[in-house]
Design an enzyme around this catalytic site. Structure first.
Site, PDB file in Angstrom:
ATOM      1  CG  ASP A 423      -1.899   0.927   1.211  1.00 24.99           C
ATOM      2  OD1 ASP A 423      -1.744   1.964   0.544  1.00 24.99           O
ATOM      3  OD2 ASP A 423      -3.002   1.113   2.038  1.00 24.99           O
ATOM      4  CG  HIS A 424       3.262   4.004  -3.167  1.00 27.01           C
ATOM      5  ND1 HIS A 424       4.361   4.122  -2.263  1.00 27.01           N
ATOM      6  CD2 HIS A 424       3.697   4.411  -4.486  1.00 27.01           C
ATOM      7  CE1 HIS A 424       5.222   4.424  -2.788  1.00 27.01           C
ATOM      8  NE2 HIS A 424       5.036   4.624  -4.286  1.00 27.01           N
ATOM      9  NE  ARG A 425      -4.138   3.854   1.609  1.00 25.48           N
ATOM     10  CZ  ARG A 425      -5.202   3.295   1.893  1.00 25.48           C
ATOM     11  NH1 ARG A 425      -6.146   4.316   1.762  1.00 25.48           N
ATOM     12  NH2 ARG A 425      -5.409   2.186   2.245  1.00 25.48           N
TER      13      ARG A 425
END
Length: 453
Positions: A423-425
């Site tokens: 998850d690139h967040r």
């Protein structure tokens, strides 16, 4: 002419306590007219998380089955009516107990028993059910309305088979009464069911498939398969994950010749303990846990409501498992604190329970990082979708002999491909790359399990 007084009790679809609102009735084990006793299993139901056999909580005679097998029923809806007390039919002549006048012991005066699924406590709040349409005609004050149910064929006794085997037989359209059992004590096995589908064909290695279906003849028309239970829940979860968490996937090829050698040595020596299964997946799991210990920030979740990153206190390692009921991801609680023998035992138990269809909802919740072993299907790699609520998932591809530069020479080596989606967040490229590179480094030189672990 006298009117028989009947006391009817309804058994409602239980609440599993996991926020689920419905369940599918897979099989009825009783029919109208059967005598039942407190604790007797009357049906098997499947929710989005588990298949469970439901026991009836009182004695009596089956009056009505409100839904046939295959129906999806809301939690809190009555599924069976039982004639109890004075109005219940008796299986054989017996001395009847003294009748209790209704005025002295009204049904409403008895505290309602909250039915629950096996392994769950009672609900703390009221049942939540969907809005129901008003009946087409006004209710008539009658003892009960009997809904016709297709009775099961008469049989001397019910065939013995585990719930997953019954589900497989149902999917394949096989009547278990026609299957010859080969298991201990006359139990029907998965192999028996497959043999009933194609008895003339020689047995072949069985690979667990996510979708169990009967092969269609050439030229057959379209077939529609209802999406419900685990498959429905999985589809909804994957769509939600794919369109809420920005996925990034990175890949790395690894020389795992030393790891495969270690697997062979551990199997031969029995060093991890008697009965402990050793597999490449075990060492992949240990390698990933080692990388997470070095980079704990990846063991996290995104809190959308509070716009916060939640760093998890322990690693609950999920293992994606293809079962007859669909894709399940049970997890090993606090996997990071386990020794290699403890991890091997937990992994073996987890996969066995999942394949038997007995995984509990508790084992399916709370995961933080997942491994999916696509290599067992001969697949090199993929772009796995995150399990909802998790920050990372590692795909372990097939191990193949490939030409590889080793000590300055091109020689055949055992190579696999790892793919890490995150998850690139909350996981940037640097963190994701470090976790993937460290996992690969441990598998390339497994002695790092000792020096890094």
């Amino acid at each position: 002419m006298t009117t028989e007084v009947r006391s009817l009790r309804e058994f409602k679809m239980p609440d599993v306590g996991e926020g689920l609102t419905e369940a599918e009735i897979l099989t009825w084990y009783v029919k109208p007219g059967d005598v039942v006793t407190d604790g007797q299993v009357v049906c098997e139901v499947e929710t989005a998380k588990a298949a469970v056999e439901l026991p009836i909580p009182f004695n009596g005679v089956v009056e009505t089955l409100f839904f046939p097998a295959g129906s999806t029923v809301d939690v809190g809806t009555a599924i069976i009516a039982i004639a109890v007390g004075e109005g219940a039919a008796e299986p054989a002549p017996a001395a009847a107990p003294a009748a209790v006048p209704a005025a002295e012991a009204p049904e409403a005066a008895v505290p309602e028993r909250r039915e629950v699924l096996v392994g769950y406590g009672p609900r703390t709040g009221g049942a939540q059910r969907r809005a129901r349409k008003a009946p087409a005609a006004a209710a008539v004050p009658a003892p009960v309305v009997v809904i016709p149910v297709q009775p099961e064929p008469a049989s001397a006794e019910r065939p013995l088979a585990k719930p997953p085997v019954r589900k497989l037989a149902k999917d394949l359209g096989i009547d278990l009464r026609t299957v010859t059992p080969t298991g201990p004590d006359g139990v029907i096995t998965r192999e028996d069911v497959h043999a009933a589908v194609a008895p003339a064909s020689a047995p072949a290695p069985v690979v667990e498939a996510v979708v169990a279906a009967t092969p269609l003849p050439v030229g057959a028309g379209d077939v529609r398969v209802p999406v419900k239970g685990v498959r429905k829940a999985t589809a909804q979860a994957m769509v939600a994950s794919a369109f809420t968490a920005p996925h990034v996937t990175e890949f790395i090829q690894v020389d795992v010749s030393r790891t495969m050698k270690l697997v062979r040595e551990l199997k031969a020596s029995g060093e991890l303990g008697e009965g402990v299964r050793v597999s490449p997946l075990l060492l992949v799991a240990r390698a990933l846990l080692t990388a997470i210990r070095r980079h704990p920030e990846i063991n996290a979740a995104w809190d959308e409501a509070n716009q916060e990153i939640v760093l998890k206190g322990q690693v609950n390692l999920g293992i994606a498992a293809a079962t007859p009921r669909g894709l399940l991801v049970p997890n090993i609680k606090d996997a990071g604190s386990k020794t290699l023998p403890q991890l091997a035992l937990a992994l073996g138990e987890l996969t066995d329970v999942a394949r038997q269809g007995k995984t509990s909802p508790a084992d399916l919740s709370g995961g933080t990082v997942t491994i999916t072993n696509v290599g067992v299907f001969g697949v090199d790699t993929g772009t796995p979708i995150l399990n909802p609520g998790e920050a990372a998932i590692l795909a372990f591809g097939a191990v193949r002999e490939l030409p590889w530069v080793h000590k300055g020479k091109v020689v055949p080596r055992l190579v696999t491909t790892l793919a890490l989606s995150f998850d690139h967040r909350l996981v940037d490229g640097e963190l994701g790359s470090k976790v993937l590179a460290d996992t690969a480094a441990v598998l390339e030189r497994p002695k790092r399990l000792i020096t890094w672990g």
